[in-house]
Scaffold this motif. Structure first.
Motif: not given
Length: 317
Positions: A120-131, A152-158
């Motif tokens: 599982r991983a997180a990223t900025h919501w604007m990039h989630a579909d692209e990831l 491994i720890v992944t975070s959302a934006g900003t």
């Protein structure tokens, strides 16, 4: 134990996300009860590193200076390709036991290494579909502040990067050091969406004045049985209005927020006192050690005894 930290300065990095890692890990906090990390900034090609805002950073250390560190932080870096030197370095570091933390779109760099496949991983919501489209082997969760997969720890934006960094400090060193950093940064030590935590002088979610006073009162009376009806009376609202206003301002229900604060207080007592589990359960409103154990297992995936053994000794060392 988290002692050494390296942050990657990748060409085109956004200054804020880079600054988050420097603020959390790069400042000696020992004068206010916090930690001091062996901290360095590294890049694939030492010299000038262009930021996304057009100014340069001057980074003297190459990737070799990050060999053997406990944690490597990967700040945001758009969603495009990156110098393969970073990918090779991250694979080697992970294989050697280094924890990797990505902030915002830094998840794309980690995903490009293949290390997120099956995770599982997180990223900025604007990039989630692209990831998700670019790396279908990665399970992208667009609704959380961060995802902790152990190594491994992944975070959302900003600002979610702050939450992930503080979570990692708390996970490795305990609530006390994370709280000290959060107090200096004037930020809540934990927001909804991650692990619970207590801070010595809790920074409550400052919403409307009508709720702030009630929330402060709740923190002082965690040992009591607190009902929505009683809290609503103190806020001079109907129970229905109070529950609706609380969720709108705080992002969760009064009961969920209260349970989180009780768990945070229990963590602090386990770290700082020799009180029995029954005593701590009574003081925090859980009522019994069995209920306290249940909440620890559900939220923190550990037992109160194991937590005390790990973090009380860590703080004493």
């Amino acid at each position: 134990m988290l002692r050494s930290v390296a942050v990657l300065a990748v060409e085109g990095l956004p200054p804020f996300e880079f600054g988050v890692a420097c603020e959390v890990f790069g400042i000696d906090r020992r004068d206010t009860g916090g930690p001091a990390f062996d901290f360095r900034v590294v890049t694939a090609h030492p010299g000038r590193v262009r930021t996304s805002l057009g100014f340069d950073l001057v980074v003297d250390d190459g990737l070799e200076r990050a060999e053997g560190v406990d944690l490597v932080v990967v700040p945001a870096h758009g969603t495009g390709d990156v110098d393969p030197a970073y990918l090779d370095f991250l694979r080697r570091a992970h294989a050697a036991g280094t924890t990797i933390l990505s902030i915002c779109s830094g998840a794309f760099i980690v995903a490009a290494t293949g290390l997120l496949d099956g995770r599982r991983a997180a990223t900025h919501w604007m990039h989630a579909d692209e990831l998700r489209a670019k790396y279908p082997a990665v399970t992208v969760d667009p609704d959380v502040l961060y995802v902790d997969e152990g190594s491994i720890v992944t975070s959302a934006g900003t600002s979610a990067g702050i939450d992930a960094c503080l979570h990692l400090v708390r996970r490795e060193l305990g609530a006390g050091p994370a709280n000290a950093i959060a107090r200096r940064m004037v930020t809540p030590a934990q927001r909804d969406g991650g692990q619970a935590q207590f801070i010595a002088a809790p920074i409550t979610e400052r919403c409307s004045d009508s709720l702030a006073g009630v929330m402060d009162w709740m923190l002082v009376h965690l040992d009591r049985e607190l009902t929505v009806d009683e809290l609503a009376r103190r806020a001079l609202m109907s129970p229905r209005t109070f529950a609706r206003r609380f969720r709108a301002d705080v992002g969760t229900t009064p009961g969920a927020w209260l349970n989180r604060q009780r768990l945070l207080r229990a963590q602090q007592l386990l770290e700082a006192t020799d009180d029995t589990l029954e005593s701590i359960a009574q003081a925090t409103g859980f009522g019994s050690a069995a209920v306290l154990r249940h909440h620890f297992a559900r939220v923190l995936q550990t037992t109160p005894t194991a937590y005390r053994r790990t973090f009380a000794s860590a703080l004493a060392s």
